[in-house]
Design a protein around this motif. Structure first.
Motif, PDB file in Angstrom:
ATOM      1  N   HIS A 260       0.819  -1.254  -0.044  1.00 33.51           N
ATOM      2  CA  HIS A 260       0.089  -0.157   0.104  1.00 33.51           C
ATOM      3  C   HIS A 260       0.917   1.216  -0.153  1.00 33.51           C
ATOM      4  CE1 HIS A 260       1.327  -0.140   4.018  1.00 33.51           C
ATOM      5  NE2 HIS A 260       0.497   0.879   4.596  1.00 33.51           N
ATOM      6  N   GLN A 264       0.819   5.644  -1.830  1.00 36.64           N
ATOM      7  CA  GLN A 264       0.965   6.946  -1.073  1.00 36.64           C
ATOM      8  C   GLN A 264       2.115   7.946  -1.403  1.00 36.64           C
ATOM      9  OE1 GLN A 264       0.689   6.258   3.216  1.00 36.64           O
ATOM     10  NE2 GLN A 264      -0.887   4.472   2.795  1.00 36.64           N
ATOM     11  N   THR A 386       7.112  -0.369  -1.131  1.00 41.29           N
ATOM     12  CA  THR A 386       5.731  -0.591  -0.880  1.00 41.29           C
ATOM     13  C   THR A 386       5.393  -0.882   0.503  1.00 41.29           C
ATOM     14  OG1 THR A 386       5.955  -2.959  -1.390  1.00 41.29           O
ATOM     15  CG2 THR A 386       5.537  -1.477  -3.407  1.00 41.29           C
ATOM     16  N   THR A 817      -9.806  -6.442  -1.507  1.00 43.90           N
ATOM     17  CA  THR A 817      -9.122  -5.173  -1.013  1.00 43.90           C
ATOM     18  C   THR A 817      -9.469  -4.410   0.148  1.00 43.90           C
ATOM     19  OG1 THR A 817      -7.914  -5.562  -3.090  1.00 43.90           O
ATOM     20  CG2 THR A 817      -7.651  -3.261  -2.102  1.00 43.90           C
ATOM     21  N   LYS A 821      -8.359  -3.703   3.760  1.00 42.89           N
ATOM     22  CA  LYS A 821      -8.026  -2.291   4.406  1.00 42.89           C
ATOM     23  C   LYS A 821      -8.430  -1.830   5.578  1.00 42.89           C
ATOM     24  CE  LYS A 821      -7.325   1.037   1.088  1.00 42.89           C
ATOM     25  NZ  LYS A 821      -7.835   1.979   0.017  1.00 42.89           N
TER      26      LYS A 821
END
Length: 833
Positions: A260, A264, A386, A817, A821
């Motif tokens: 994730h 960002q 990552t 997904t 999260k």
């Protein structure tokens, strides 16, 4: 014309281009013109291609001058990927024109049209760029010896990539045949640096070429070859400066999880792209390429038309368009995968960005070399993690490159499936005489140890089907003539074989086509089969709506929606290499001792501090085991830092050995840093350690008992059966369904298991599982290392920064997904308290 005069012609052309030959290029020119075979090793962007293209042309000029046309096939240049073929074609065409020759350059690959292939057969180009599979297809032609009669040299480009695969074995076998047809044939390779370079040369040149002991000046001591040739190894000692710059997030995540964090950092990546002339953004998977392309355009719509995508599943036309635009400097960025890894000289590329760890030093070095692709230029590569812990890999990569540490490529040896395919290839064309071919294949690195009994078994298998299949006519493919020649007379068998040549076994794919009929690329069946009509997915940089599946086409229309599923392709995760694993352990030891100097490690200090506070931060003489109790159950986590393949085998081994003490059922999860055993019962970890839980004694026996080795071998056998020709994958546009292939291969496996355990293909399946899937040799080495370390067992009250990403990986398999999260957000809050 003497050698000095010839070389002066090349120097004059270089001067016109504003170039100056490097010493290694001179050395290669001289060695080639003196009649040697060998291998060239030099950094990316230093002109390796011209080190061999030029002397190939000069040799022809020496014998025939420049005016002669229609010379037949003179040079074969083997390339592992199609994108590289375009670069070689441009370089060769440029050199041919510069030296005033009238040679034609041809390309033969899966992208070559039928019309062009037929033209090449009747009027072969002097310089043919070809893939290993297409080279074997040429060997299925009747009278192929005449096609190759003028051949002078075969060059295997990016040899380090080929030698670690069965495609390298294909090249070895083809070379053994060509050297028999053309006794004066020269064989050359081009390779990046690898840890077992001498073995790479030996595999390329074969057992009859050289004994490979190093000799001053790069030459290798060897026995004289036919015509007095010797094998040479030429190393370009050009120092290539590589600068590794990590993109650091604004704050460190002390509970990291994979996947994730990269997105960002998108703002920082877009800023680098805008400031650079042209950028390659490497991702490790095609799925990531699709995601990053989509997110970049969402973040910076002004880059629309200036950003493109390149990976192996999009159409040839789209790939070529992207490559052309890169050459011409019309693109600001290309999001790509390994499809642009090798040898491609896009001079306008100023910057390279690597998203996620490439898991190996050689791969990182190769990608870094795509920037600053001019002699003397600095190659700058930005590392985008990552997840936070991945920054440790950036520091480890920099250290490994500074010390010149490089991975070895493990060659495939005794791959009987490839040999069986090759023999049928020869039988399809003009046939073969076993004694003659056995002598040839014993000159190869891969098959020099084949025994007479094994050879007899293979011949029997392709002619009768062996002990188990002799009752079925379709497996009696090859007949024996009265003079002892083995050949195929059935046109049906010959056609099916030509369609099956190759060693790349992938999942069945469907063509992605717009309703207008425009072809966009291919997508794997297992992904598209999950979709219903009306569902949307991202592909080739756009949102598409699935209309219907008709035959082997996924018919789609463009959608105005902004969201859709991202395709996933099988086999996306690469394991950490042993060399990089060792450097990571070395870097962690620096942190433990307070000696860290890398910016990445200093940035990660809060994460390491929390790891130390909750559990322990292991130095290189320590091995950490964590025992944690949560609402899910009892967790044992171990951290060998050896890569997910080794951890898969080690986790199963440890679970089996614990279960012998106390019958327990485990769930197993792993990543590249460690593995987790989860149970609903307390785990007697201290007692297990006292029983030599991590010892290497009885390793093979315990591995066989701890994993379902039979099931793993059964899955591996599907690939072997396809390569050997036991199962037919179907005709173009009408492939056999995956479940049918799998069930047929399993049927063969079960029959051999029951009635023919000595079957060489059956035995090969088990050997490949141990060598390449479980990495048994590396697992043994890791256990021996651990036996000399102090075992530290801690009992944290909460998951640690090392444990958290492994626990998330276990959840990833079960949740979507969005669900993942949400779950991770709750876990992070709970475990940060």
């Amino acid at each position: 014309m003497d050698q000095a005069t010839l070389i002066s012609k090349a120097e004059a052309w270089f001067q016109v281009k504003g170039w100056k030959p490097f010493p290694f290029q001179y050395e290669a020119w001289q060695a080639y013109l003196a009649g040697h075979s060998g291998l060239v090793n030099a950094p990316t962007g230093s002109g390796k291609t011209y080190s061999l293209v030029v002397p190939i042309l000069l040799e022809f000029i020496r014998k025939h001058g420049c005016s002669k046309k229609g010379n037949g096939l003179r040079a074969i240049w083997i390339t592992p990927i199609r994108a590289l073929a375009k670069e070689i074609e441009l370089s060769a065409t440029r050199a041919i024109a510069g030296l005033g020759l009238h040679w034609q350059v041809g390309v033969r690959s899966g992208d070559t049209s039928v019309k062009e292939r037929e033209r090449q057969k009747t009027k072969p180009p002097e310089f043919l760029i070809i893939t290993p599979e297409s080279l074997h297809l040429l060997l299925t032609q009747k009278g192929y010896a005449d096609f190759f009669k003028n051949l002078k040299v075969v060059v295997a480009d990016e040899w380090h990539e080929l030698m670690g695969s069965k495609r390298g074995v294909q090249v070895e076998l083809a070379l053994s045949r060509l050297k028999a047809l053309v006794p004066q044939l020269k064989v050359w390779g081009i390779s990046a640096t690898i840890g077992n370079m001498e073995q790479a040369v030996e595999m390329l040149l074969g057992k009859d070429h050289t004994s490979l002991s190093p000799h001053k000046g790069g030459e290798l001591s060897s026995s004289p070859l036919k015509g007095g040739q010797r094998g040479v190894f030429i190393k370009g000692s050009i120092s290539k400066k590589i600068e590794v710059v990590s993109i650091l997030p604004d704050s460190v995540e002390t509970m990291p999880w994979a996947g994730h964090l990269g997105i960002q950092l998108l703002d920082k990546v877009v800023e680098i792209v805008k400031q650079s002339t042209s950028t390659l953004i490497f991702t490790n998977t095609r799925s990531f390429a699709e995601i990053w392309y989509q997110k970049m355009l969402d973040k910076a719509p002004e880059l629309s038309g200036l950003v493109a995508m390149h990976h192996g599943s999009i159409s040839k036309e789209m790939r070529h368009w992207v490559e052309d635009q890169l050459y011409e400097g019309n693109l600001k960025a290309v999001v790509c995968t390994s499809s642009l890894d090798l040898g491609v000289d896009f001079s306008p590329v100023e910057t390279v960005i690597q998203v996620g760890s490439p898991k190996g030093v050689a791969r990182f070095l190769q990608r870094a070399g795509r920037s600053g692709h001019q002699p003397g230029a600095v190659s700058r590569i930005y590392f985008v993690p990552t997840h936070s812990l991945e920054l440790t890999e950036a520091a480890a990569l920099r250290e490994a490159m500074r010390k010149g540490i490089m991975e070895e490529r493990i060659p495939y040896i005794r791959s009987f499936d490839v040999l069986m395919q090759y023999l049928v290839t020869l039988a399809v064309s003009d046939g073969f005489y076993p004694d003659e071919i056995l002598k040839e294949i014993r000159t190869t690195f891969s098959y020099n140890s084949i025994t007479d009994d094994e050879w007899a078994w293979i011949l029997n298998f392709i002619t009768t089907g062996g002990d188990s299949l002799q009752a079925y006519d379709e497996y009696r493919k090859v007949i024996i003539d009265h003079d002892g020649r083995y050949r195929i007379e059935s046109r049906y068998i010959a056609q099916r074989h030509r369609l099956s040549i190759g060693t790349i076994v992938s999942d069945p794919s469907l063509n992605v086509k717009l309703l207008s009929g425009k072809y966009l690329g291919t997508i794997e069946e297992y992904f598209i089969s999950r979709l219903n009509a009306g569902d949307t997915f991202w592909f080739a940089g756009q949102v598409l709506e699935l209309v219907r599946i008709k035959d082997m086409d996924a018919q789609v229309r463009k959608s105005k929606r902004k969201s859709g599923l991202v395709p996933s392709w099988q086999g996306g995760r690469m394991p950490l290499s042993s060399q990089l694993s060792e450097r990571i352990r070395y870097k962690l030891d620096e942190v433990v001792k307070g000696n860290e100097s890398d910016s990445e490690l200093k940035f990660l200090n809060p994460l390491f501090a929390l790891q130390q506070q909750r559990s322990h931060l292991p130095g290189k003489s320590e091995f950490l085991i964590e025992y944690i109790e949560t609402g899910e159950g009892y967790h044992v986590l171990m951290y060998p830092f050896e890569g997910r393949f080794v951890h898969e085998g080690m986790a199963a081994l440890v679970a089996y050995r614990i279960a012998r003490i106390k019958p327990i059922t485990f769930s197993i999860a792993m990543n590249d840093y460690g593995f987790e055993l989860l149970s609903d019962q307390p785990i007697p970890i201290e007692e297990a350690i006292e029983t030599n839980l991590l010892g290497a004694e009885h390793l093979m026996k315990d591995i066989q008992a701890s994993i379902n080795a039979t099931e793993m071998a059964r899955r591996k056998f599907r690939e072997i059966a396809a390569i050997a020709g036991l199962v037919f994958k179907g005709y173009p546009g009408k492939p056999v369904k995956d479940r049918h292939l799998q069930s047929t291969a399993q049927l063969f496996f079960d029959v051999f298991h029951e009635y023919e355990a000595h079957n060489l293909l059956f035995r090969q399946a088990y050997e490949e599982v141990m060598d390449f899937q479980l990495e048994e040799a590396r697992l043994r080495s890791a256990l021996e290392r651990i036996s000399h370390q102090k075992i530290i067992i801690t009992r944290p009250h909460k998951p640690t920064p090392f444990a958290f990403p492994i626990m998330v990986d276990r959840l990833r398999e079960k949740l979507t997904t969005e669900q993942l999260k949400d779950r991770i957000a709750k876990m992070t809050v709970r475990y940060d308290e």
